[in-house]
Design a protein around this motif. Structure first.
Motif: not given
Lengths: 335, 335
Positions: A89-92, A94-102, A286-291
């Motif tokens: 994500l940081r390195d561009g 992808g446009d967004a990251m999705v996680s169901a983790g901790s 954050l700099n990018h989109l994390v959901i």
């Protein structure tokens, strides 16, 4: 086309739910690509031979579990699905990251790897809560349990940006407090009230908890302790009230019959009260989109969070926050 | 025989509701006397000529309103019904005091006139919340919005004493927090956890807000900011969820019919969720028993609060707290 980076190994039902959710999302939208980050053999097994032109796998050998200490895990498990996804994500890539983790590990990875936008002190986890007047952003529900006034000021800016991206024209910002008058509340709330009323936001003042379910404000600002209590109490009340009602319904035969007729209405009500209907909670600032989606997310919730991530990436939420923080900057006090 | 001193002028519906509530309580119990404190001509008018052997009037010419600043009002309105009633309580002219007046003024009057029990740092307002497993004490919901660890420690002792007086043998004490593990929460919660686990109480650890409506603990300890948010959110959720359900029920004719059949069940449910069913909230930690009832209390709520005051006076709640604080004293850290 938006590329969503999915932490395929995060969550109670991974990688089954994540892989199925990704396939469902690709089915529903032609405008997304998904990268599944995780252990290839486990992902391949879940895919069961199915392939998709817009689906790729990015290998990551390790998994961060709920038992891991967030900071240790992010620092040491360099090849975990979450850390690899955050690096991409940081390195561009992808446009967004999705996680169901901790949640703790995701916050840590966000801060250490993707890093905060210029001027943002702390990222905030921002779930949507269901109210009588529709969805409302509750900020912060993450890790900021001991806050300074400037943190809540920035939450107000970030929450406004997020609700604008959700289609709300001039989001009403409310401060969760224990009275409506300016002088009410603890030291933090009293100070933040004074700061928010001077900011170029649609600040409507204090919102008492009694009024939260009525949907008085579009953005509810609070520290993460109050935010977590609010979020989880709403969840707990919805489920325990249904239990209490069922007890009453079981007392008479005609109640049972009537309750059976009302089953679809209760189901619709439960849907409205449910988190997963509202997708995941973005980690704003954050700099990018994390959901982040619920740890117990099934394929449906993963699918709707992926689609939500694509919509929010389209709306350029980090960009809106970046300029919001810069504009509001003049009004920010120094720590 | 217990003598209850009633602030006849406090509350939105005073003195109508207070006078009617007093008469109803005298009707229901032979073991109480009531002193109505307030403006004699207004009280006489409400009495409409009725008299009662166990009912007396104590004149007080002034009234503290919701608009008054608590501290100013208590200091200046020396002949207000609330201040006169609190003076009577301190001087042993009654066993308990009941008021539906301003919470802030009542707390101030309690602290300045009746004063805290030896060793008690701050009195706490302790309402009962409805849960799946019955009534639970939520302490503090008063004025202690910026707390030190010792305050919450003392709330745990006082809440335990109160629930013992309510017939709970070995009250389970829980700390409202945002996770179950010891290290979770803000600085206050983490410190208090460490202190409570060393105390001679039935401490069951952290209680997440999601579990509050399930009734995991008998005493829920928190600062007054979190307490007020919790209390009012429960109230707001109960009412907004009913509204959301009614919306669903109105969508189909057969839903409307079934909902009509269920009306008595919904009414029973609403009763269980209602505050007034659980009487008033004692102000624990003062030398004598003071009970605050809802500002909007009607005659029924005033009546049940008077009867509750008599029961708690019988159980000698201040006495139990006094020895609880003394016993627990060794474990208390110095401020």
């Amino acid at each position: 086309m938006k590329k969503i980076i999915l932490d395929a190994m995060g969550g109670d039902h991974a990688p089954g739910a994540t892989v199925a959710g990704a396939l469902a999302a690709l089915e529903k939208s032609d405008a997304i690509e998904v990268v599944l980050v995780g252990q290839p053999e486990m992902i391949e097994k879940e895919l069961g031979g199915s392939t998709h032109a817009r689906l790729t796998i990015r290998p990551a050998s390790e998994v961060i579990t709920m038992e891991d200490s967030p900071t240790m895990a992010v620092r040491r498990k360099k090849d975990s699905s979450m850390v690899v996804a955050m690096n991409m994500l940081r390195d561009g890539q992808g446009d967004a990251m999705v996680s169901a983790g901790s949640t703790g590990a995701l916050l840590t990875a966000g801060i250490l790897i993707d890093r905060c936008l210029p001027g943002v002190h702390r990222p905030a986890l921002t779930p949507i809560i269901p109210t009588l007047k529709g969805p409302v952003a509750l900020i912060d529900c993450g890790a900021n349990v001991d806050c300074k006034p400037i943190h809540l000021q920035q939450f107000a800016v970030m929450g406004t940006a997020y609700m604008k991206a959700n289609g709300c024209k001039n989001p009403r910002v409310g401060l969760i407090n224990i009275g409506t008058e300016e002088e009410k509340g603890n030291e933090l709330a009293r100070t933040v009230y004074g700061l928010l009323k001077e900011m170029p936001l649609n600040f409507i003042g204090n919102v008492e908890a009694r009024e939260i379910p009525a949907g008085q404000a579009d953005v509810l600002v609070c520290d993460a302790f109050v935010g977590n209590v609010t979020l989880k109490l709403i969840e707990g009340m919805a489920s325990s009230m249904m239990t209490m009602m069922k007890e009453e319904f079981s007392k008479k035969f005609r109640f049972k019959l009537a309750a059976a007729v009302l089953k679809p209405a209760f189901r619709a009500f439960k849907g409205k009260m449910s988190y997963s209907e509202h997708g995941g909670a973005p980690l704003l600032g954050l700099n990018h989109l994390v959901i982040k989606t619920h740890g117990s997310a099934g394929a449906d919730a993963v699918c709707s969070t992926i689609l939500q991530a694509a919509r929010l990436a389209d709306a350029d939420v980090p960009g809106i926050i970046r300029s919001g923080i810069a504009e509001g900057g003049a009004a920010f006090t120094r720590e």
